[in-house]
Write a protein that holds these residues in place. Sequence first.
Motif, short mmCIF file in Angstrom:
data_model
loop_
_atom_site.label_atom_id
_atom_site.label_comp_id
_atom_site.label_asym_id
_atom_site.label_seq_id
_atom_site.Cartn_x
_atom_site.Cartn_y
_atom_site.Cartn_z
N GLU A 481 17.68 68.43 31.73
CA GLU A 481 18.83 69.10 32.33
C GLU A 481 19.34 68.31 33.54
N ASP A 482 20.63 68.09 33.57
CA ASP A 482 21.23 67.30 34.66
C ASP A 482 21.57 68.23 35.83
N ARG A 483 20.55 68.52 36.64
CA ARG A 483 20.77 69.46 37.73
C ARG A 483 19.71 69.24 38.81
N GLU A 484 19.99 69.82 39.97
CA GLU A 484 19.01 69.83 41.04
C GLU A 484 18.29 71.18 41.03
N VAL A 485 17.01 71.14 41.38
CA VAL A 485 16.18 72.35 41.36
C VAL A 485 15.79 72.70 42.80
N THR A 486 15.94 73.97 43.15
CA THR A 486 15.57 74.45 44.48
C THR A 486 14.23 75.17 44.41
N CYS A 487 13.33 74.79 45.26
CA CYS A 487 12.01 75.43 45.32
C CYS A 487 12.17 76.87 45.82
N PRO A 488 11.42 77.83 45.23
CA PRO A 488 11.51 79.22 45.71
C PRO A 488 11.12 79.37 47.18
N HIS A 489 10.37 78.41 47.72
CA HIS A 489 9.92 78.49 49.11
C HIS A 489 10.78 77.64 50.05
N ALA A 490 11.95 77.19 49.56
CA ALA A 490 12.78 76.28 50.36
C ALA A 490 13.19 76.90 51.69
N ALA A 491 13.61 78.17 51.66
CA ALA A 491 14.08 78.80 52.89
C ALA A 491 12.96 78.94 53.92
N LYS A 492 11.75 79.18 53.44
CA LYS A 492 10.62 79.42 54.34
C LYS A 492 9.96 78.13 54.79
N ARG A 493 9.88 77.14 53.88
CA ARG A 493 9.10 75.93 54.17
C ARG A 493 9.94 74.66 54.27
N GLY A 494 11.24 74.80 54.08
CA GLY A 494 12.13 73.66 54.24
C GLY A 494 12.06 72.63 53.13
N CYS A 495 11.68 73.06 51.92
CA CYS A 495 11.60 72.12 50.79
C CYS A 495 13.01 71.63 50.42
N LEU A 496 13.12 70.34 50.12
CA LEU A 496 14.40 69.75 49.72
C LEU A 496 14.61 69.95 48.23
#
Length: 748
Positions: A481-496
């Motif tokens: 799939e040609d897309r970017e994936v956001t980690c479920p913990h991005a808001a809390k842990r700052g994952c890119l």
Amino acid sequence: MNIEKKMQELLNRVNYARDILGGETRPELDAFTKEIADFPEKTKDLSDDQTIRGAEALDARLSAMESALDARLTAMDKVRIVRHPQRACLKDILENVYDNYTEIGGQDEHSIDPGMLIARAYITRHRGKKVINQPVMVVGQEKGHGEEFRNGGSIKPWGNSKALKYMKVAALEQIPIHAYVNTPGSYPVEDFPGAAQQIAENIYEMAGLPVPIVAIFSEGGSGGAEAIGMADKRLMLSHGYYSVISPEGAAAIEGRIRGSQRAPVELIESCAISQRITAQDNLKNGYIDEIIEEPPLGVRADHFDFYRRVREQVIRATDEVALGVRGVRLFRALAMRHFKKHEDIIVRWSLNEKARERLIAKRFKKYRKLAQHAYKDNRSLLEKLNATSSSIVSNTTSLVLYGLIKPFRQRIERIMEEVTDEVHVITAKVDNCFRKGLKQCGLLPNGDKQKEMELTGLSETEPAKPSAEADTGYVSPQALEDREVTCPHAAKRGCLDIWARDLFTDFAGVCPHCGYNFPMEYQWYIHNVFDQGSLREFNRDIASGNPTQFPNFEERVEAAKKKTGLQSSCMTFNATLEGMRVTCATLIANFRGGSVGAAEGEKFIRALELAQSKHQPFLAYIHGTAGIRIQEGVNGLIQMPRVTMAVRKYIEEGGLYIVLYDTNSYAGPVASFLGCSPYQYAVRSSRLGFAGPGVIKETTGLEIPPDYHNSYKALSRGHIQGVWSRKDIRKNLHQAFLTIGGRNLYYR
């Protein structure tokens, strides 16, 4: 006769009949209620004898009406009978079936779990002039008559733990166990020891208790019933039910009911019929051995003839179990088989060592034979013959290699070790004297100089042993799939955000910042954990079916087969991991949520038997499981004790049984053949437990926190032994196979 009291009694019976018939309008009951109301007026001018005869006539007519209604009871009517507060409970049985008893492990509300009642009871039997007092351990769920502190017979983990404790006491004292099953289901909490893990331990331990066990079912609700329901003889009350889930629960799933909505009454009735939950259904399918007949419309506390029947059948069942494993039994066995009453037959319930061994072996065979009709075996005759011959060859080879050659070799090795150790005492002294003489003559280098060279000199690297490689050719569809994936913990842990192609290939679905493990397909594990080209699947053609003829379920099963290319949710195979031969069973979430039915249980058992014969370690990889397949009814539920017994036999024979959980794993499998493993691990970000958040809220009214079921919570409660990152599974499994358990594995 007190006429007023008699009329109230008749009215209570009519109201009871209304309750169990679901409150629906019944003209005959309405007419009879009116007759009861009019009776005092009609008989006011009659003599006492005429009034009494009139009351007796009303009683006889109501009894006939009850019998007529009883003949037309539906499955759901029987569910309502079992749940009614007037139904006879365990204390009623203790008072009227046994001659004496002492309640232990608590009293009423002063108990670790008042819903689980334990009693040391006696049955007194007269044989001519001889009086025989036979002790038994009685365990069972106690609902009481409207006693709220009993929690409706829904048992918490510590209640099941209490039951197991005293069943082990019974085994120690060599007395039989009578288990009275009367529960809507287990109380779904994960606090230690945990609902699932404790039920699994109960089943596992009961499988090996060397005393006769007789179970009597009234309300057999799912895993709560199995916690004390494994038995050598299983009796069931004629108006009871035994089911993987309540009819209301099944209807909610079938109707996709959410929140506070209620399933339609018609759907609930249909599910009750389709699940085959009644005593008559379970006797036909072989999941119980006998039915104890109840009075019309079910037993209540004052039905004393019923208690006499219970006593007779429970004693007879215990006699049959004990006698069936004794060495000398010919005439007593013939008499019991051909004569219904057997007052002159004496059967001692204590067993010698050989009889105890036969008892456990017979128990295993009993459960191994169950549910053979409930799955499809699509193998051809030639394939079946080939499988049988392969099994014979494998068992014969195993017997020769591990039953004859290995013990002989180990005996020789032990003797050689002892001799070597003895000789070493002399040779060491001689060698020390010889080396001391050479040093004094200057023919050996000084020890200090030699140590200095060892510490300061350059070491030589040993050539690395070539290791087997995993097949990394598999590419996850998610990576395409040609897309970017956001980690479920991005808001809390700052994952890119990370590109899907990189995440699901190079990083194996693991967030490079916080370590969150995204769900992956089961194919990823097959290609990345095991050695390339080593996988050999077996028993593929054992397929899921629809043994209960549940409405519209056949089409759903066939659709799942077509969509996944699988015949069931269980895939069994042999493979190698770093060259080490392994047997594996996988529950695959893609097929009906990884739910377990008769086919899955059978494949799991056959895989364990194969691993046992080949002396290989066994891996249960759980890609995901939603529990027991409800549409199969008890055909699915019975897999809990069936497979657990196979696990126990494999472990006792010296096998190594490891369970690895991924994504979501809940309910029956976790509460039996998975949760009984001493070595359980989970992939990080997986969730596991006895019941999901929705079921817990509906059952207990509790709002649980979002992380209640996550793997680290399970680790902190002691339910699992470790949490692994997906990238480390291959390495960690290899390390585990090398270092833990399994005294009789081929590489030990």
